[in-house]
Design an enzyme around this catalytic site. Structure first.
Site, PDB file in Angstrom:
ATOM      1  N   CYS A   1     -18.528 -10.006   8.018  1.00 57.89           N
ATOM      2  CA  CYS A   1     -17.509  -9.318   8.819  1.00 57.89           C
ATOM      3  C   CYS A   1     -18.147  -8.630  10.019  1.00 57.89           C
ATOM      4  CB  CYS A   1     -16.707  -8.329   7.968  1.00 57.89           C
ATOM      5  SG  CYS A   1     -17.440  -6.693   7.802  1.00 57.89           S
TER       6      CYS A   1
ATOM      7  N   ASP B   1      16.054  -1.215  -4.152  1.00 61.75           N
ATOM      8  CA  ASP B   1      15.964  -1.124  -5.608  1.00 61.75           C
ATOM      9  C   ASP B   1      15.629   0.302  -5.992  1.00 61.75           C
ATOM     10  OD1 ASP B   1      13.409  -1.129  -4.490  1.00 61.75           O
ATOM     11  OD2 ASP B   1      12.495  -1.834  -6.345  1.00 61.75           O
TER      12      ASP B   1
ATOM     13  N   ASP C   1       0.417  -6.342  -1.893  1.00 66.35           N
ATOM     14  CA  ASP C   1       0.130  -5.355  -0.845  1.00 66.35           C
ATOM     15  C   ASP C   1      -0.366  -4.097  -1.517  1.00 66.35           C
ATOM     16  OD1 ASP C   1       2.911  -4.334  -1.766  1.00 66.35           O
ATOM     17  OD2 ASP C   1       2.165  -2.771  -0.443  1.00 66.35           O
TER      18      ASP C   1
ATOM     19  N   CYS D   1     -20.324  -5.623   9.098  1.00 70.10           N
ATOM     20  CA  CYS D   1     -21.593  -5.949   8.432  1.00 70.10           C
ATOM     21  C   CYS D   1     -22.551  -6.704   9.341  1.00 70.10           C
ATOM     22  CB  CYS D   1     -21.321  -6.723   7.147  1.00 70.10           C
ATOM     23  SG  CYS D   1     -20.597  -5.668   5.865  1.00 70.10           S
TER      24      CYS D   1
ATOM     25  N   HIS E   1     -14.007  -3.752   7.149  1.00 66.75           N
ATOM     26  CA  HIS E   1     -14.739  -4.393   6.060  1.00 66.75           C
ATOM     27  C   HIS E   1     -13.861  -4.557   4.815  1.00 66.75           C
ATOM     28  CE1 HIS E   1     -17.945  -5.515   3.335  1.00 66.75           C
ATOM     29  NE2 HIS E   1     -17.482  -4.593   2.504  1.00 66.75           N
TER      30      HIS E   1
ATOM     31  N   CYS F   1     -22.359 -10.189   3.788  1.00 68.81           N
ATOM     32  CA  CYS F   1     -20.995 -10.211   4.326  1.00 68.81           C
ATOM     33  C   CYS F   1     -21.040 -10.583   5.810  1.00 68.81           C
ATOM     34  CB  CYS F   1     -20.328  -8.844   4.135  1.00 68.81           C
ATOM     35  SG  CYS F   1     -18.677  -8.741   4.885  1.00 68.81           S
TER      36      CYS F   1
ATOM     37  N   ASP G   1       9.390  -3.244   3.426  1.00 64.62           N
ATOM     38  CA  ASP G   1       9.985  -2.826   2.161  1.00 64.62           C
ATOM     39  C   ASP G   1      11.365  -2.245   2.463  1.00 64.62           C
ATOM     40  OD1 ASP G   1       9.546  -0.366   3.223  1.00 64.62           O
ATOM     41  OD2 ASP G   1       8.136   0.314   1.710  1.00 64.62           O
ATOM     42  N   SER G   2      12.072  -1.821   1.429  1.00 65.34           N
ATOM     43  CA  SER G   2      13.455  -1.385   1.625  1.00 65.34           C
ATOM     44  C   SER G   2      13.574   0.098   1.937  1.00 65.34           C
ATOM     45  CB  SER G   2      14.250  -1.658   0.355  1.00 65.34           C
ATOM     46  OG  SER G   2      13.780  -0.803  -0.682  1.00 65.34           O
TER      47      SER G   2
ATOM     48  N   GLY H   1       7.990  -1.659  -9.538  1.00 58.02           N
ATOM     49  CA  GLY H   1       7.897  -0.694 -10.628  1.00 58.02           C
ATOM     50  C   GLY H   1       6.668  -0.858 -11.493  1.00 58.02           C
TER      51      GLY H   1
ATOM     52  N   GLY I   1      13.170   2.149  -0.400  1.00 62.77           N
ATOM     53  CA  GLY I   1      13.479   2.729  -1.703  1.00 62.77           C
ATOM     54  C   GLY I   1      12.280   3.386  -2.362  1.00 62.77           C
TER      55      GLY I   1
END
Lengths: 373, 373
Positions: free
Chosen positions: A306, A147, A266, A309, A335, A304, A93-94, A216, A96
């Site tokens: 993973c 921004d 994200d 799990c 997980h 699951c 990211d910037s 935003g 900001g």
């Protein structure tokens, strides 16, 4: 062009689309969720674990890395990929968003933002040019233009000024950006005003960035407002470029975002709640640190596949978390990231198969919109 | 016999010996260092990582597991191996050491020890029979008899009484012990009195345990005193049974212990200092969290083949630790355990090759004895 987007398939009934984000560190199937590695590490995880659970791109935070350990040190280390031993793609990211979140600790001018470090109170100045320079030192695959993420709520006048400054800053970022192996994305702002969102989108699209974020949002507004902002913004963005909805990562926001044409997401939430002992499952949240799970020998989520799990019970993971054992946080984090990666893969496959609307309806029927917020 | 010791080779000039400890969960080459997994997890590590770095047996603490999550829960889970997803061997202590460390919170009688939990202040009673019952519920491969780890310094009269009670408790443990797939080891005490060490050893050997620990050392006494106690005790222990020096894990103590015929060691120190940002290297301690390493792009230890050293720099690991990132603690812990496993393997190979004295002299020349304490 260091980063390109290939559109593979669009949903016939919704805005959903499946594609590939080509980066210098691999091709990323989209839509995609990017785990957050704020301080050059996705908290509790090793890079191999991220790879194993299927993450191809992570996000890292310019503000944090600029303050500690410093972008020059990371440049010396050979860039962020080498520094943190991550061979996948990285978006930075910037800075900001973090700076604007500092509230009274920062001051905005046309030139940039003056702020005080949350670590030691030292004063710093972030301009569009500096945000670019720092991210070039970090060497991320995708850098973000500086921004202003305006506060919510904010009046129309403020948002209008802010989005116009954001556009001017975006131009300065483009001017300053040099690194040929890094893409610079622009960020659409405009608060919760449909026409201002449109205006911001038009201005930024005119600057011809290789990709666009929508910033935003998910800042405290009702979900319906966020969805409406997406509805008016996304159609103005170029079809052949990636679209990134910043800071969003609950299951319902993800599927609603995809439905409106978003490719990238994200969010710190999935990893943060994991460290508080809450995990995501196909049937909602489960706070495994709670007493009812003390003697529960089922996995975090039944069915699951993973690592957590396959090998551990709720009872054990609860014990670890109650006893402040790090392995507990590793397992819940693993997980939760796995669930998001799995969910995005499932969404993508449904788009490619032409059955996204069915998946969406099934999801909506299971949860309603309120449940997962 | 669930646990047997096979002697493979004895050093001609010292007491050092190489062997194999056969357990229901694998054959363990000795001498061996056992990482400590106090609360059913070796702090920060996954079982797969322990396996990968070469650990075959770990230690877990009865006192902690009895209080949280409780031995009955672990029994229900199928025992400690299943509960924590560890398929290697496990040794559990008796709980005595921790209880005796509670100081004013405990009271000893012939019957056992009354103590208060460090977690919630609740009152508990630990007897030899209960220590055995808890460890049988945990299902460790090797259980330890309840002993009194006497304070240091302590007068002769106290130590004499204490070691005799420890012998009576050892008998009661043997009487109570039922589990056919678990070995019960006795613990030699006797404080810092050579004749009392001998007396304790003779009494316990007469009880014919399948293995013997030496307890009550490394409790604050000078190293020379500890070595003298080993010199008088070890020769009285049966050659065909494993010998375990409790609570010892610095490089110099390990090699000095091996030299005197010890086969097994455990210590929290290597993992604890790791979490404080200090790592072991072939040339001494290195506190990677210190400022001089901020821009140091070498691995923790040059030439080391561990996961941390193959993939990360001191600069990165320092950054992680300064930023309170868990991955930093994982990497320093991994490295320190790797160094100890590597050191024990090197010692074992030298014994098998008949060159242990050379290795010992080389080590002593490099460090002297003081350095590594």
């Amino acid at each position: 062009m260091p980063v390109r987007y290939t559109l593979l398939k669009e949903c016939q009934q919704t805005g959903a689309r499946a594609g590939i984000l080509h980066t210098p560190h691999g091709d990323i199937p989209t839509p995609v969720f990017m785990p957050v590695g704020t301080q050059a590490t996705v908290k509790t995880m090793s890079p191999e674990e991220l790879q194993e659970l299927g993450a191809g791109i992570i996000l890292s935070n310019t503000y944090h890395l600029y303050l500690r350990p410093g972008h020059e040190l990371i440049r010396e280390a050979g860039g962020l990929h080498a520094f943190m031993h991550w061979d996948g793609a990285i978006l930075t990211d910037s800075g900001g968003f973090q700076v604007f979140s500092l509230g009274p600790l920062r001051k905005i001018s046309e030139e940039g933002v003056t702020f005080r470090s949350h670590l030691d109170g030292s004063e710093h100045f972030l301009s569009p040019e500096k945000a670019v320079a720092i991210q070039e030192a970090l060497g991320s695959d995708i850098a973000m233009a500086l921004d202003e993420c305006a506060p919510y709520p904010a009046d129309r006048r403020y948002i209008q000024d802010s989005l116009e400054r954001t556009t001017r800053w975006a131009e300065r970022c483009l001017q300053a950006h040099r690194r040929p192996d890094q893409a610079l994305f622009g960020i659409v702002q405009g608060g919760m005003y449909e026409d201002l969102r449109r205006e911001s989108a038009r201005q930024l699209v005119a600057l011809d960035f290789p990709g666009y974020a929508i910033g935003g949002l998910s800042v405290g507004e009702p979900a319906e407002v966020m969805y409406r902002m997406l509805d008016v913004t996304v159609p103005l963005l170029p079809v052949n470029k990636a679209r990134y909805l910043m800071g969003v990562g609950t299951l319902d926001y993800l599927i609603e975002g995809v439905k409106r044409g978003i490719d990238m997401f994200d969010c710190v939430l999935p990893t943060r709640i994991a460290r508080n002992g809450t995990v995501l499952t196909a049937s909602g949240y489960l706070t495994v640190r709670n007493a009812p799970y003390a003697g529960d020998f089922r996995p975090l989520e039944e069915g699951c596949h993973c690592y957590a799990c396959r090998n551990y019970t709720r009872a054990y993971i609860r014990h670890l978390i109650k006893a402040n054992e790090i392995l507990g946080l590793r397992l819940t984090t693993y997980h939760n990231l796995y669930v998001l990666v799995r969910f995005m893969r499932q969404i993508r496959e449904s788009i490619l198969a032409g059955s996204f609307p069915e998946l969406y309806n099934e999801f909506a029927a299971r949860f309603g919109r309120k449940e997962e917020r």
